[in-house]
Design an enzyme around this catalytic site. Structure first.
Site, PDB file in Angstrom:
ATOM      1  N   LYS A   1     -27.653  42.762 -16.337  1.00 45.95           N
ATOM      2  CA  LYS A   1     -27.570  42.497 -14.897  1.00 45.95           C
ATOM      3  C   LYS A   1     -26.339  43.190 -14.319  1.00 45.95           C
ATOM      4  O   LYS A   1     -25.219  42.868 -14.680  1.00 45.95           O
ATOM      5  CB  LYS A   1     -27.517  40.993 -14.643  1.00 45.95           C
ATOM      6  CG  LYS A   1     -28.762  40.257 -15.171  1.00 45.95           C
ATOM      7  CD  LYS A   1     -28.691  38.763 -14.966  1.00 45.95           C
ATOM      8  CE  LYS A   1     -27.593  38.122 -15.784  1.00 45.95           C
ATOM      9  NZ  LYS A   1     -27.679  36.643 -15.797  1.00 45.95           N
TER      10      LYS A   1
ATOM     11  N   GLY B   1     -25.666  30.339  -8.916  1.00 43.19           N
ATOM     12  CA  GLY B   1     -26.916  30.051  -9.609  1.00 43.19           C
ATOM     13  C   GLY B   1     -27.830  31.240  -9.820  1.00 43.19           C
ATOM     14  O   GLY B   1     -28.949  31.068 -10.311  1.00 43.19           O
ATOM     15  N   THR B   2     -27.376  32.438  -9.493  1.00 42.14           N
ATOM     16  CA  THR B   2     -28.266  33.597  -9.612  1.00 42.14           C
ATOM     17  C   THR B   2     -28.714  33.843 -11.052  1.00 42.14           C
ATOM     18  O   THR B   2     -29.885  34.141 -11.305  1.00 42.14           O
ATOM     19  CB  THR B   2     -27.590  34.873  -9.077  1.00 42.14           C
ATOM     20  OG1 THR B   2     -26.280  34.991  -9.665  1.00 42.14           O
ATOM     21  CG2 THR B   2     -27.461  34.835  -7.578  1.00 42.14           C
ATOM     22  N   GLY B   3     -27.787  33.743 -12.010  1.00 39.50           N
ATOM     23  CA  GLY B   3     -28.144  34.014 -13.400  1.00 39.50           C
ATOM     24  C   GLY B   3     -29.141  33.015 -13.952  1.00 39.50           C
ATOM     25  O   GLY B   3     -30.120  33.390 -14.608  1.00 39.50           O
ATOM     26  N   CYS B   4     -28.895  31.740 -13.689  1.00 40.30           N
ATOM     27  CA  CYS B   4     -29.818  30.694 -14.133  1.00 40.30           C
ATOM     28  C   CYS B   4     -31.195  30.895 -13.501  1.00 40.30           C
ATOM     29  O   CYS B   4     -32.231  30.765 -14.158  1.00 40.30           O
ATOM     30  CB  CYS B   4     -29.293  29.312 -13.745  1.00 40.30           C
ATOM     31  SG  CYS B   4     -27.641  28.950 -14.346  1.00 40.30           S
TER      32      CYS B   4
ATOM     33  N   THR C   1     -24.047  32.896  -3.661  1.00 42.28           N
ATOM     34  CA  THR C   1     -24.864  33.400  -4.767  1.00 42.28           C
ATOM     35  C   THR C   1     -24.768  32.524  -6.017  1.00 42.28           C
ATOM     36  O   THR C   1     -25.099  32.966  -7.111  1.00 42.28           O
ATOM     37  CB  THR C   1     -24.432  34.835  -5.121  1.00 42.28           C
ATOM     38  OG1 THR C   1     -23.020  34.834  -5.428  1.00 42.28           O
ATOM     39  CG2 THR C   1     -24.695  35.797  -3.978  1.00 42.28           C
TER      40      THR C   1
END
Length: 262
Positions: free
Chosen positions: A175, A208-211, A206
């Site tokens: 990412k 929580g984007t990875g989860c 932003t």
């Protein structure tokens, strides 16, 4: 009555609701799968950062996992915050006996820079967990933490992907959201290479984007999608969620998991 595909998240709780188990389950609901959870840790967390974290006993994690998998079954599993080497190794042991695709989000730090994985657990992630992953989804900080590769451009993303694949996952999704310019990610299995690009939205909310991305990939795999299609669909979903992110509290707000429903 049709039963929706079932996806299990093995991760920590975010009391502010923007990341962790809460983000995972919201994503799964939005994407039409039945979300289930194994809680690994509890955090005191809000828009400003993480004020405290307490991992659950290994026995509690194992019991939750067996309870869900043995009775209900799963079509995909997503892992997030695992906190410590004993928890990483326990989850890896459980995953090894489960016949379902696995998305590993090797969570190391929170959006605010708070550590969520003990340094002593890194080797267990490398040697026990990543070899079981259908897709591993590290961000650039996590890539450096795991491999020592520092990424500053797209060529660096290729080197990072090679290093992550060296630990054994079938696919690596690197990412690149921390780079300048468009939000670009690289998905590769070492042979195929897929670059996923999206315009960068002027929105600081932003959390929580990875989860969210990892859970969306797991939802796609549970529906029977091949990895590249599942990742593209997940990228589209999270890009919309970032665009709709909203202020919450005094710091970084969450992405909007329900953006398609509003």
């Amino acid at each position: 009555m049709d039963i929706p595909p079932r996806v299990l998240t093995v991760a920590g709780s975010d009391s502010g609701g923007g990341a962790g188990i809460q983000a995972d389950l919201k994503t799964m609901l939005a994407l039409g799968v039945h979300g289930m959870s194994v809680l690994t840790a509890v955090t005191a967390q809000n828009s400003l950062g993480v004020q405290g974290a307490w991992e659950l006993p290994v026995e509690a994690v194992r019991a939750q996992y067996r309870s869900v998998v043995d009775d209900i079954g799963v079509q995909a599993v997503k892992t997030g915050m695992l906190a410590s080497a004993p928890l990483v190794e326990t989850v890896a042991e459980l995953l090894a006996g489960t016949d379902a695709p696995v998305v590993v989000d090797p969570v190391g730090v929170s959006k605010h820079g708070d550590p969520l994985l003990a340094a002593s657990a890194l080797d267990s992630v490398r040697t026990k967990l990543l070899p079981l992953a259908t897709v591993a989804t590290p961000n650039l900080d996590e890539v450096t933490q795991l491999t020592g590769v520092a990424v500053s451009d797209e060529d660096g993303m290729r080197r990072a992907a090679d290093a992550v694949l060296g630990f054994g996952p079938r696919w690596a999704l690197i990412k690149g959201g921390h780079l300048a310019g468009d939000a670009v990610d690289l998905l590769t299995d070492g042979v195929e290479e897929h670059w996923l690009r999206a315009p960068r939205h002027d929105n600081r909310h932003t959390h929580g984007t990875g989860c969210t991305l990892a859970s969306a990939v797991a939802a796609g795999l549970a529906k029977g999608m091949e990895v590249p299609r599942a990742v593209r669909a997940a990228k589209e979903y999270v890009t919309g969620a970032i665009a709709a992110g909203f202020a919450l509290g005094g710091g970084i707000g969450p992405v909007d998991h329900a953006w398609r429903l509003r």
